[in-house]
Every structure is written in C-alpha cells, then in structure tokens.
Write an enzyme that holds these catalytic residues in place. Structure first.
Site, PDB file in Angstrom:
ATOM      1  NE  ARG A  24      16.713  17.621  11.707  1.00 36.80           N
ATOM      2  CZ  ARG A  24      17.679  18.531  11.556  1.00 36.80           C
ATOM      3  NH1 ARG A  24      17.813  19.180  10.420  1.00 36.80           N
ATOM      4  NH2 ARG A  24      18.533  18.776  12.540  1.00 36.80           N
ATOM      5  CE  LYS A  33      24.502 -20.746  23.772  1.00 35.79           C
ATOM      6  NZ  LYS A  33      23.484 -20.934  24.793  1.00 35.79           N
TER       7      LYS A  33
HETATM    8  C1  UD1 Z   1      24.031  22.374  12.009  1.00 33.01           C
HETATM    9  C2  UD1 Z   1      24.458  23.798  11.639  1.00 33.01           C
HETATM   10  C3  UD1 Z   1      24.442  23.943  10.142  1.00 33.01           C
HETATM   11  C4  UD1 Z   1      25.385  22.935   9.511  1.00 33.01           C
HETATM   12  C5  UD1 Z   1      25.065  21.516   9.957  1.00 33.01           C
HETATM   13  C6  UD1 Z   1      26.204  20.611   9.555  1.00 33.01           C
HETATM   14  C7  UD1 Z   1      23.743  25.209  13.507  1.00 33.01           C
HETATM   15  C8  UD1 Z   1      22.758  26.203  13.990  1.00 33.01           C
HETATM   16  N1  UD1 Z   1      23.543  24.716  12.285  1.00 33.01           N
HETATM   17  O1  UD1 Z   1      22.696  22.190  11.585  1.00 33.01           O
HETATM   18  O2  UD1 Z   1      24.850  25.243   9.788  1.00 33.01           O
HETATM   19  O3  UD1 Z   1      25.319  23.032   8.111  1.00 33.01           O
HETATM   20  O4  UD1 Z   1      24.934  21.439  11.388  1.00 33.01           O
HETATM   21  O5  UD1 Z   1      25.908  19.272   9.792  1.00 33.01           O
HETATM   22  O6  UD1 Z   1      24.683  24.903  14.217  1.00 33.01           O
HETATM   23  N2  UD1 Z   1      23.212  19.740  19.564  1.00 33.01           N
HETATM   24  C9  UD1 Z   1      23.402  19.885  20.929  1.00 33.01           C
HETATM   25  N3  UD1 Z   1      22.616  20.742  21.619  1.00 33.01           N
HETATM   26  C10 UD1 Z   1      21.656  21.489  21.034  1.00 33.01           C
HETATM   27  C11 UD1 Z   1      21.471  21.350  19.637  1.00 33.01           C
HETATM   28  C12 UD1 Z   1      22.265  20.465  18.923  1.00 33.01           C
HETATM   29  O7  UD1 Z   1      24.259  19.226  21.506  1.00 33.01           O
HETATM   30  O8  UD1 Z   1      20.988  22.249  21.742  1.00 33.01           O
HETATM   31  C13 UD1 Z   1      24.062  18.796  18.811  1.00 33.01           C
HETATM   32  C14 UD1 Z   1      23.254  17.711  18.142  1.00 33.01           C
HETATM   33  O9  UD1 Z   1      23.157  16.579  18.980  1.00 33.01           O
HETATM   34  C15 UD1 Z   1      24.091  17.423  16.877  1.00 33.01           C
HETATM   35  C16 UD1 Z   1      24.822  18.723  16.602  1.00 33.01           C
HETATM   36  O10 UD1 Z   1      24.710  19.495  17.792  1.00 33.01           O
HETATM   37  O11 UD1 Z   1      25.020  16.411  17.095  1.00 33.01           O
HETATM   38  C17 UD1 Z   1      24.232  19.496  15.434  1.00 33.01           C
HETATM   39  O12 UD1 Z   1      22.856  19.761  15.665  1.00 33.01           O
HETATM   40  P1  UD1 Z   1      21.783  19.559  14.521  1.00 33.01           P
HETATM   41  O13 UD1 Z   1      20.440  19.855  15.103  1.00 33.01           O
HETATM   42  O14 UD1 Z   1      21.958  18.284  13.838  1.00 33.01           O
HETATM   43  O15 UD1 Z   1      22.185  20.770  13.540  1.00 33.01           O
HETATM   44  P2  UD1 Z   1      21.817  20.913  12.017  1.00 33.01           P
HETATM   45  O16 UD1 Z   1      20.406  21.307  11.894  1.00 33.01           O
HETATM   46  O17 UD1 Z   1      22.260  19.735  11.260  1.00 33.01           O
HETATM   47 CA    CA Z   2      23.066  17.742  11.875  1.00 37.49          CA
END
Ligand code: UD1
Ligand code: CA
Length: 453
Positions: free
Chosen positions: A16, A350
């Site tokens: 995003r 510089k």
């Molecule tokens: C997630 C939560 C949501 C919460 C929100 C808070 C889940 C399923 N959802 O959603 O409930 O309200 O965060 O900010 O957990 N990441 C990995 N590996 C992966 C996927 C993600 O390391 O396979 C890491 C991403 O880099 C990120 C973090 O996990 O730093 C959160 O992932 P993101 O995709 O941003 O989750 P949200 O959709 O924001």
């Molecule tokens: Ca997030």
C-alpha cells in the site's frame, strides 16, 4: 523475572506504500520506521529482539543494525506465519513473548511495560494492545462478548458491516505465554480472503482452548500502524511534535513548532532559539545559546555554543563558538570553522578550514582551503581549486588580507599578513607580508613590519 523475548515482524513489502523501498525502511522524522520499534524495545530494557525479515532482507538487516537477531521469512504468508518462523529461536524459553509489528513506530516503552505488567499480573495466555479510533478503517476490529471480554479479532477484509463499525482496533502488539503461542500458531489456517496465516486468529484459538486473553487500551496515537503514505505523513506530525516537545522541555525555544523540523537524533543545548522554517537533520548537534534560523538547514552539523545560522545551509561541518553564518550561505561537507568567524552573505565553502576571527563575506567561494586566523576574505574572492581534472589546495596564512574579486589559482599559498589587490589573479605563492596586484598578480612591495597584522 524470566527473560522477555521480543519478535518484531518486518518481512512485508508494504504494497500500500506503492514503493520500491520496503515499508519498514520508510523514513519518519529522518529515521526508518523499524528503528523506532527497536528503540522502544531497548528503552523498555528488552535485549536482542528477533527481527523477522523477508522482503529486501539485506537492507532491512542493515537498517536494524546491531543488538538484534534476524530470522528469515522467505515467503510472506501472513503475520501468523511470520511468528512461526521465530519459534525455533524461542525454544526452551519460559518468559513471555512480546510480538510487535515493524510498522508501528509511535509505540512508547511505558506502554510495552504496562502490557507486560498486565500480562504477568493477570496470568492470561495472551494480552493484547487495543485502541479506540475515530476512524478504525484498515485495522483489525476487536469483537467483545456480552461479558465485555475479548472474543476475537476480525480483519477488515472479513468484517461484516456491523463489525466494521466497531471502533476498538487491534494495535498489533501482543504478549504471549510461549507454550500457548506455539499451540495457537499450530491451529492457524489460511482460510480467509487473503489466504494468509493471521496472527490475530491466535486470540480466538486460545479462547476456544479455554485459555484467558487480556487486553490493554492504549491511546489512539500509539496504536498507529503505517500502511500508506498518508498514514506516514500523519505519524510524522505526531513524531515531530514529540521531538519538539522534548526539546522545549529541555530549555530550547521554538518560535513556531508548525514550521520547525527536527530529526529524532538531533541534540540542542539550552537557551538556543530556533526560528521558523528551520530543519535540523541527521546527527546534528547544536550548542547552547545559539540562534538557528529563520530558514536554516543543518544536516549532520556540529555547532558550538552561541552560533548564529540565518537562512543558510550547513552540512557535515563543525562550527566554533560565537561564529555567525548567513544570511544565504552554503557550507557543503567537511568544513571546520573556528570561533567568532563571520561567514557572510552568499558565501560557499567546501572541505575548508577557517581560523578564529576570520571574515568571509559577500559572494565568495572557499574550496579545499586552509585559512588562518584574522584573515579578511574580500567580496567575490574565489579559490579556483578545480582545473577540470584535479582539485588543489589553497593556504591563506594568519592575518592575510584578500582584496575583493581576487582569484586564487590553486595550488597556491598566501603568506602571513600578505595582501592581494582587488581583481588580482594569483597564480603564484605570495610570501609573508607581500602585496600582490594585477593579472597575473605580481608582488609590488611588502607591508611595513609595523603595520603587518
Ligand atoms: C495487522 C493486523 C491488524 C492490526 C494492524 C495493526 C494481522 C492479520 N492484522 O494488519 O489486526 O489492526 O496490523 O497495525 O496481523 N509482516 C511480515 N510477514 C508477513 C506479513 C506481514 O513480517 O507475512 C509484517 C509486515 O512487514 C508489518 C507487520 O507484519 O510490519 C504487519 O503487517 P501488515 O500487512 O501491515 O498488517 P495490517 O494489514 O496492518
Ligand atoms: Ca500495518
């Protein structure tokens, strides 16, 4: 107390953001998002967090720096899957496991403490951080049962319209009992719209197994997760305010916080006044009683006490006590400026050194120059340090007087107390006390010893 292990999820791409840069490396007040989470952990006294890396793993590793362990999540199959990768590292530990997301930079160390305290005192299998948001969109919603206890988390993609209206959200920070975490993760299935293993599903799994889940309500600000550039900008506003408040609380006057931009690592001494439209970036250190701005930009600059910088830019340079810079000057990298120096209008420097009490005014350029004390650099003076191929040094010794519009063709040395005439093109060394005039400059006389500076 048993050792707390922390797992920080930082493997995602951050679709995003629409960016080539992995999300956790986007800058907030000059620092990658991930580093704020790591700093909060370290401030909370939690050593050696396990950082889960995947997308652009090498650059994320570099940004995370030392004092952490890394584990790779080769395919990013969801937040639950990411935590599964860290399980081998948690083997044998009985202390609580803190799970955080690398995209929640506003979380404070006190909140981490409060969450751990609640977890320990309640004896729950998991304790999660929540917040009530005016606009909960994008976050997982907290579903509570009739008793008011947490029942599950529903991701926005799966939420019914009624669920989507709930304002309490999952902040993405949890503490788990390690055995309960292991068991709950084994029950996750990617049976949702995203086809991912959701860490959030561990909550319902624990409750179904008869375990207890607690929740702590944080303020909305700390719960902010950064998924988009809009959210990044909103977080920047909060972080910027926090940094400025910290400076003001320590005795720095900030005339207009709305137009003052300071990076987190910057240090400023007391009774310094920062005027509007100023930028203090990187590893900048400003002494006490300085006047910064209006319109100053300091990048990795080190300023001693009582320095003034007005409408000028100072990069990776050191400036001594009482020195005044600007308006409209540009110090490019690697200058060392002494005490009580005046660097005036439209001066550029510089890789140069300038001694105490020297004056560099009016549209001059010093490059690769070593200038002594009490030198006067006349208007329009240029060190011609570059011949199109190489760069050459200029030395101007103590007390020299460089006439307006002098061209100093490097390499060249102007001796102690020497003088160059207006418009001189100096392509040979001028001995101490020599007066050189003309094009090319010739020494026509010597400054009488009693008037030599
Ligand atoms: C997630 C939560 C949501 C919460 C929100 C808070 C889940 C399923 N959802 O959603 O409930 O309200 O965060 O900010 O957990 N990441 C990995 N590996 C992966 C996927 C993600 O390391 O396979 C890491 C991403 O880099 C990120 C973090 O996990 O730093 C959160 O992932 P993101 O995709 O941003 O989750 P949200 O959709 O924001
Ligand atoms: Ca997030």
């Amino acid at each position: 107390m048993e050792r707390v292990r922390a797992v920080v999820l930082a493997a995602g791409k951050g679709k995003r953001m629409h960016s080539d840069l992995p999300k956790v490396l986007h800058l907030l007040c000059g620092q990658p998002l991930l580093t704020y989470v790591l700093d909060a952990l370290s401030a909370a006294g939690i050593a050696r967090p396990i950082v889960v890396v995947g997308h652009s793993a090498d650059s994320v590793r570099t940004a995370a720096g030392g004092g952490v362990e890394f584990i790779e999540q080769r395919e990013q199959l969801g937040t639950g899957h990411a935590v599964m990768q860290a399980l081998p590292r948690l083997e044998g530990g009985t202390g609580p496991v803190l799970v955080l997301y690398g995209d929640t930079p506003l979380l404070q160390p006190e909140t981490i403490h409060a969450l751990l305290d609640l977890h320990r005192s309640s004896g729950a299998a998991a304790t999660m951080l929540t917040a009530a948001l005016d606009d909960p969109s994008g976050y997982g919603r907290i579903i509570r049962g009739s008793s008011g206890a947490v029942a599950r988390i529903v991701e926005e993609a799966e939420a019914t319209p009624d669920e989507a209206r709930l304002r309490e959200i999952n902040a993405g920070t949890y503490v788990f009992d390690p055995a309960a975490l292991r068991e709950a993760l084994s029950k996750l299935r990617p049976d949702n719209t995203q086809g991912e293993y959701y860490l959030t599903d561990t909550i319902a799994a624990l409750l179904a197994a008869g375990r207890r889940v607690g929740a702590l309500l944080a303020d909305a600000e700390q719960a902010m997760g950064i998924n988009s550039r809009r959210e990044l900008a909103a977080a920047e506003t909060v972080m910027r305010r926090r940094i400025l408040e910290r400076l003001m609380d320590a005795g720095v006057t900030i005339i207009d916080p709305a137009t003052t931009y300071v990076h987190g690592g910057v240090r400023v001494g007391r009774d310094t006044v920062i005027h509007p439209q100023s930028y203090l970036e990187g590893a900048t250190i400003v002494g006490s009683r300085c006047t910064i701005g209006p319109q100053a930009r300091l990048v990795d600059a080190v300023l001693d006490d009582s320095v003034t910088v007005v409408a000028s830019s100072v990069t990776k340079s050191q400036v001594g006590e009482g020195t005044s810079i600007g308006p409209y000057s540009h110090l490019r990298p690697d200058n060392r400026v002494g005490r009580f120096v005046e660097i005036g209008n439209y001066a550029e420097m510089k890789n140069s050194t300038v001694g105490d009490y020297t004056k560099v005014h009016h549209m001059s350029y010093l490059g690769d120059a070593t200038v002594g004390t009490r030198v006067n650099i006349g208007a329009g003076t240029i060190t011609c340090n570059y011949d199109g191929k190489g760069k050459y040094p200029t030395v101007i010794e103590d007390g020299a007087f460089i006439g307006s519009d002098s061209m100093l063709i490097a390499p060249v040395r102007i001796g102690r107390g020497a003088v160059t005439g207006a418009g001189a093109v100096v392509n040979k060394d001028v001995p101490p006390g020599g007066v050189a005039v003309g094009v090319p400059a010739k020494v026509i006389k010597y400054v009488p010893a009693d008037v030599a500076r």
